[in-house]
Enzyme design. Structure first.
Site, PDB file in Angstrom:
ATOM      1  N   GLU A 191     -16.565  -7.514  23.916  1.00 19.37           N
ATOM      2  CA  GLU A 191     -15.276  -7.087  24.495  1.00 19.37           C
ATOM      3  C   GLU A 191     -15.437  -6.842  25.999  1.00 19.37           C
ATOM      4  O   GLU A 191     -14.590  -7.242  26.803  1.00 19.37           O
ATOM      5  CB  GLU A 191     -14.794  -5.805  23.806  1.00 19.37           C
ATOM      6  CG  GLU A 191     -13.458  -5.331  24.368  1.00 19.37           C
ATOM      7  CD  GLU A 191     -13.098  -3.917  23.952  1.00 19.37           C
ATOM      8  OE1 GLU A 191     -13.310  -3.555  22.783  1.00 19.37           O
ATOM      9  OE2 GLU A 191     -12.603  -3.172  24.816  1.00 19.37           O
ATOM     10  N   CYS A 206      -8.888   2.883  22.456  1.00 21.92           N
ATOM     11  CA  CYS A 206      -7.923   2.700  21.378  1.00 21.92           C
ATOM     12  C   CYS A 206      -8.013   3.898  20.440  1.00 21.92           C
ATOM     13  O   CYS A 206      -9.114   4.350  20.114  1.00 21.92           O
ATOM     14  CB  CYS A 206      -8.257   1.427  20.617  1.00 21.92           C
ATOM     15  SG  CYS A 206      -7.275   1.254  19.144  1.00 21.92           S
ATOM     16  N   ASN A 215     -19.726   2.285  13.402  1.00 19.67           N
ATOM     17  CA  ASN A 215     -18.580   3.187  13.219  1.00 19.67           C
ATOM     18  C   ASN A 215     -18.568   3.797  11.817  1.00 19.67           C
ATOM     19  O   ASN A 215     -18.120   4.920  11.630  1.00 19.67           O
ATOM     20  CB  ASN A 215     -17.259   2.505  13.616  1.00 19.67           C
ATOM     21  CG  ASN A 215     -16.731   1.594  12.556  1.00 19.67           C
ATOM     22  OD1 ASN A 215     -16.062   2.034  11.644  1.00 19.67           O
ATOM     23  ND2 ASN A 215     -17.037   0.309  12.645  1.00 19.67           N
TER      24      ASN A 215
END
Ligand code: F3S
Length: 286
Positions: A131, A197, A227
């Site tokens: 990203e 986000c 995560n």
């Protein structure tokens, strides 16, 4: 039994995965039957990638493989890509189906615009993450990526230079704040756009709430998913009986029978069918 609403795929990943399945359906009825590729694995989940592979979708591992293509459809995953990769796709006459998450696309637009105004772009994030590579690829002048306090303290930017700060969407909010504080303390000025986000944070907050009520908390996700590990950590602090499973097969061995409330959450790359399997097992057992 309580299932977290935010368990599993976030909006951007769900959209990207669905895009690939839609393309498969479209090609089935098309005369041309173009091959479908994804630029990098669409998601960090082996089952999904394998299922797509069985349906003919191939993963492109980097620019060289892309350059070697003659025809086909290239689906861009939620992480997005830089301008250069877009250009190659276009030059080769390939069809680009862009499933970049709109939250990531927003960062591309910000850095493109701000760097064109002469600002130094500072990305807070992991420099090796796709990203971040994609975000860098939309800057009109070289961006600087900062991940740690030390890097921020040693920033080599002239004091008068206007800076524009953005963040990788999944960066930790507290750490982002700390790094911005260092920047200000050292006398830099510029605009700071918090582009983190909230999908990750929401998932973590909800998991914490459910775990605090549950007797047993189940966290579903890949063994290598950072995560999911983070979710496990958070839940373990609230609920002593927290188990980390990859699929239902792991759970059957571990779940004690004398529980009242079972909480379930899942990492960002856990497909719905796995969550549903665990959910219905728990529902039948308790
Ligand atoms: Fe997911 Fe997009 Fe956020 S991919 S984590 S919804 S930035």
């Amino acid at each position: 039994m309580k299932l977290a609403k935010s368990a599993g795929f976030c909006f951007g990943v769900k959209r990207a995965v669905e895009t690939v399945y839609e393309q498969i359906e479209k090609q089935k009825i098309s005369d041309k039957k173009l091959p479908i590729y994804t630029y990098g694995p669409i998601i960090h989940n082996e089952q999904v990638v394998k299922d797509l592979e069985e349906k003919g979708v191939q993963v492109l591992n980097g620019r060289e493989e892309l350059e070697g293509l003659e025809e086909g459809i290239v689906v861009i995953r939620s992480h997005g890509i830089g301008r250069e990769i877009c250009r190659i796709i276009e030059e080769k006459g390939l069809i680009c189906v862009d499933a970049t998450c709109p939250f990531v696309k927003r960062i591309h637009n910000i850095v493109e615009r701000e760097s064109a105004l002469g600002k130094q772009i500072l990305i807070i994030g992991n420099p090796g993450h796709p990203e971040v590579e994609g975000i860098r690829g939309w800057c009109n002048s070289p961006a600087i990526t900062v991940e740690s306090e030390e890097e921020m303290e040693n920033l080599e930017v002239e004091k008068g230079q206007d800076i524009c700060v953005v963040s990788q969407t999944t960066f930790n909010y507290n750490k982002f704040q700390e790094l911005v504080e260092i920047l200000k303390k050292n006398g830099y000025n510029g605009s700071v756009v918090n582009t983190i986000c909230n999908a990750t944070e929401e998932r973590q907050t909800e998991a914490k709430e459910i775990a605090s009520e549950a007797d047993v908390m189940i966290v579903i996700g890949g063994a290598h998913s950072s995560n999911t590990r983070k979710l496990y950590e958070i839940c373990s602090k609230e609920c002593a009986q927290t188990c980390f499973i990859q699929s239902l097969a792991d759970l059957e061995l571990e779940l004690p029978k004398s529980v009242r409330l079972v909480g379930i959450t899942a990492g960002a790359s856990t497909p719905n069918n796995i969550i549903r399997e665990v959910q219905s097992y728990v529902r039948n057992e308790f």
